[in-house]
Design a protein around this motif. Structure first.
Motif, PDB file in Angstrom:
ATOM      1  N   SER A 272     118.792  43.278  51.951  1.00 48.24           N
ATOM      2  CA  SER A 272     119.289  42.572  53.118  1.00 48.24           C
ATOM      3  C   SER A 272     118.128  42.188  54.016  1.00 48.24           C
ATOM      4  O   SER A 272     117.223  42.981  54.239  1.00 48.24           O
ATOM      5  N   ARG A 273     118.178  40.976  54.538  1.00 54.34           N
ATOM      6  CA  ARG A 273     117.144  40.555  55.490  1.00 54.34           C
ATOM      7  C   ARG A 273     117.262  41.326  56.791  1.00 54.34           C
ATOM      8  O   ARG A 273     116.333  41.376  57.576  1.00 54.34           O
ATOM      9  N   ALA A 274     118.422  41.951  57.027  1.00 59.50           N
ATOM     10  CA  ALA A 274     118.638  42.728  58.243  1.00 59.50           C
ATOM     11  C   ALA A 274     118.123  44.165  58.101  1.00 59.50           C
ATOM     12  O   ALA A 274     118.088  44.902  59.073  1.00 59.50           O
ATOM     13  N   ALA A 275     117.731  44.557  56.894  1.00 64.06           N
ATOM     14  CA  ALA A 275     117.270  45.928  56.650  1.00 64.06           C
ATOM     15  C   ALA A 275     115.764  46.033  56.831  1.00 64.06           C
ATOM     16  O   ALA A 275     115.030  45.050  56.747  1.00 64.06           O
ATOM     17  N   SER A 276     115.317  47.255  57.059  1.00 65.50           N
ATOM     18  CA  SER A 276     113.892  47.556  57.152  1.00 65.50           C
ATOM     19  C   SER A 276     113.541  48.431  55.946  1.00 65.50           C
ATOM     20  O   SER A 276     114.153  49.472  55.735  1.00 65.50           O
ATOM     21  N   TYR A 277     112.581  47.995  55.154  1.00 66.10           N
ATOM     22  CA  TYR A 277     112.177  48.707  53.944  1.00 66.10           C
ATOM     23  C   TYR A 277     110.877  49.458  54.229  1.00 66.10           C
ATOM     24  O   TYR A 277     109.881  48.864  54.637  1.00 66.10           O
ATOM     25  N   GLN A 278     110.907  50.777  54.033  1.00 65.99           N
ATOM     26  CA  GLN A 278     109.790  51.640  54.384  1.00 65.99           C
ATOM     27  C   GLN A 278     109.494  52.591  53.231  1.00 65.99           C
ATOM     28  O   GLN A 278     110.304  52.768  52.327  1.00 65.99           O
ATOM     29  N   GLN A 279     108.327  53.210  53.298  1.00 68.79           N
ATOM     30  CA  GLN A 279     107.993  54.264  52.345  1.00 68.79           C
ATOM     31  C   GLN A 279     107.427  55.453  53.107  1.00 68.79           C
ATOM     32  O   GLN A 279     106.600  55.292  53.996  1.00 68.79           O
ATOM     33  N   LEU A 280     107.943  56.632  52.778  1.00 65.74           N
ATOM     34  CA  LEU A 280     107.419  57.878  53.327  1.00 65.74           C
ATOM     35  C   LEU A 280     106.373  58.375  52.345  1.00 65.74           C
ATOM     36  O   LEU A 280     106.665  58.563  51.166  1.00 65.74           O
ATOM     37  N   ILE A 281     105.180  58.595  52.832  1.00 58.66           N
ATOM     38  CA  ILE A 281     104.083  59.032  51.972  1.00 58.66           C
ATOM     39  C   ILE A 281     103.629  60.403  52.433  1.00 58.66           C
ATOM     40  O   ILE A 281     103.243  60.580  53.598  1.00 58.66           O
ATOM     41  N   ASP A 282     103.687  61.383  51.526  1.00 60.19           N
ATOM     42  CA  ASP A 282     103.225  62.737  51.821  1.00 60.19           C
ATOM     43  C   ASP A 282     101.821  62.884  51.260  1.00 60.19           C
ATOM     44  O   ASP A 282     101.640  62.990  50.040  1.00 60.19           O
ATOM     45  N   ALA A 283     100.838  62.864  52.130  1.00 58.05           N
ATOM     46  CA  ALA A 283      99.443  62.934  51.696  1.00 58.05           C
ATOM     47  C   ALA A 283      99.102  64.275  51.063  1.00 58.05           C
ATOM     48  O   ALA A 283      98.202  64.357  50.233  1.00 58.05           O
ATOM     49  N   SER A 284      99.830  65.338  51.418  1.00 57.19           N
ATOM     50  CA  SER A 284      99.520  66.650  50.869  1.00 57.19           C
ATOM     51  C   SER A 284      99.947  66.794  49.412  1.00 57.19           C
ATOM     52  O   SER A 284      99.366  67.573  48.668  1.00 57.19           O
ATOM     53  N   THR A 285     100.956  66.026  48.984  1.00 53.03           N
ATOM     54  CA  THR A 285     101.439  66.119  47.603  1.00 53.03           C
ATOM     55  C   THR A 285     101.272  64.810  46.832  1.00 53.03           C
ATOM     56  O   THR A 285     101.454  64.786  45.624  1.00 53.03           O
ATOM     57  N   GLY A 286     101.021  63.725  47.547  1.00 52.39           N
ATOM     58  CA  GLY A 286     100.913  62.421  46.905  1.00 52.39           C
ATOM     59  C   GLY A 286     102.263  61.808  46.570  1.00 52.39           C
ATOM     60  O   GLY A 286     102.336  60.793  45.890  1.00 52.39           O
ATOM     61  N   SER A 287     103.346  62.403  47.072  1.00 54.40           N
ATOM     62  CA  SER A 287     104.674  61.879  46.751  1.00 54.40           C
ATOM     63  C   SER A 287     105.048  60.731  47.685  1.00 54.40           C
ATOM     64  O   SER A 287     104.600  60.653  48.826  1.00 54.40           O
ATOM     65  N   VAL A 288     105.876  59.836  47.147  1.00 52.46           N
ATOM     66  CA  VAL A 288     106.350  58.674  47.896  1.00 52.46           C
ATOM     67  C   VAL A 288     107.871  58.636  47.783  1.00 52.46           C
ATOM     68  O   VAL A 288     108.428  58.774  46.695  1.00 52.46           O
ATOM     69  N   GLN A 289     108.525  58.459  48.909  1.00 49.90           N
ATOM     70  CA  GLN A 289     109.979  58.317  48.960  1.00 49.90           C
ATOM     71  C   GLN A 289     110.268  56.997  49.648  1.00 49.90           C
ATOM     72  O   GLN A 289     109.732  56.722  50.728  1.00 49.90           O
ATOM     73  N   LEU A 290     111.071  56.162  49.039  1.00 50.52           N
ATOM     74  CA  LEU A 290     111.429  54.875  49.627  1.00 50.52           C
ATOM     75  C   LEU A 290     112.619  55.053  50.561  1.00 50.52           C
ATOM     76  O   LEU A 290     113.512  55.863  50.302  1.00 50.52           O
ATOM     77  N   LEU A 291     112.626  54.302  51.646  1.00 52.60           N
ATOM     78  CA  LEU A 291     113.662  54.407  52.666  1.00 52.60           C
ATOM     79  C   LEU A 291     114.107  53.014  53.081  1.00 52.60           C
ATOM     80  O   LEU A 291     113.279  52.157  53.381  1.00 52.60           O
TER      81      LEU A 291
END
Length: 83
Positions: free
Chosen positions: A42-61
């Motif tokens: 959706s153009r009304a949504a905001s697409y983000q990524q949570l990045i945990d530098a301590s583990t290198g994991s990425v979670q999309l939001l």
């Protein structure tokens, strides 16, 4: 169409995440194309990524005008990455 999420609110939210995680987690903009299909695009949504530098994991939001305004999506692993 203007984004529904105010930039000043988003900046404050990012700061609170960094503070609460003692600067190990950051919230950064993400490309909607990086989100696996099928997902609400959706153009009304905001697409983000949570990045945990301590583990290198990425979670999309995805944040937006949905029944649940925050949707977390597991990031796809790249080729050659360990499970």
């Amino acid at each position: 169409m203007a984004p529904l999420i105010a930039e000043d609110w988003l900046d404050e939210f990012r700061g609170r995440i960094k503070q609460a995680s003692e600067n190990t987690v950051s919230l950064d903009p993400a490309d909607p194309a990086d989100f696996p299909h099928p997902r609400d695009k959706s153009r009304a949504a905001s697409y983000q990524q949570l990045i945990d530098a301590s583990t290198g994991s990425v979670q999309l939001l995805v944040m937006g005008p949905f029944n649940s305004p925050f949707r977390f999506v597991a990031a796809s692993r790249g080729e050659g990455e360990d499970p």
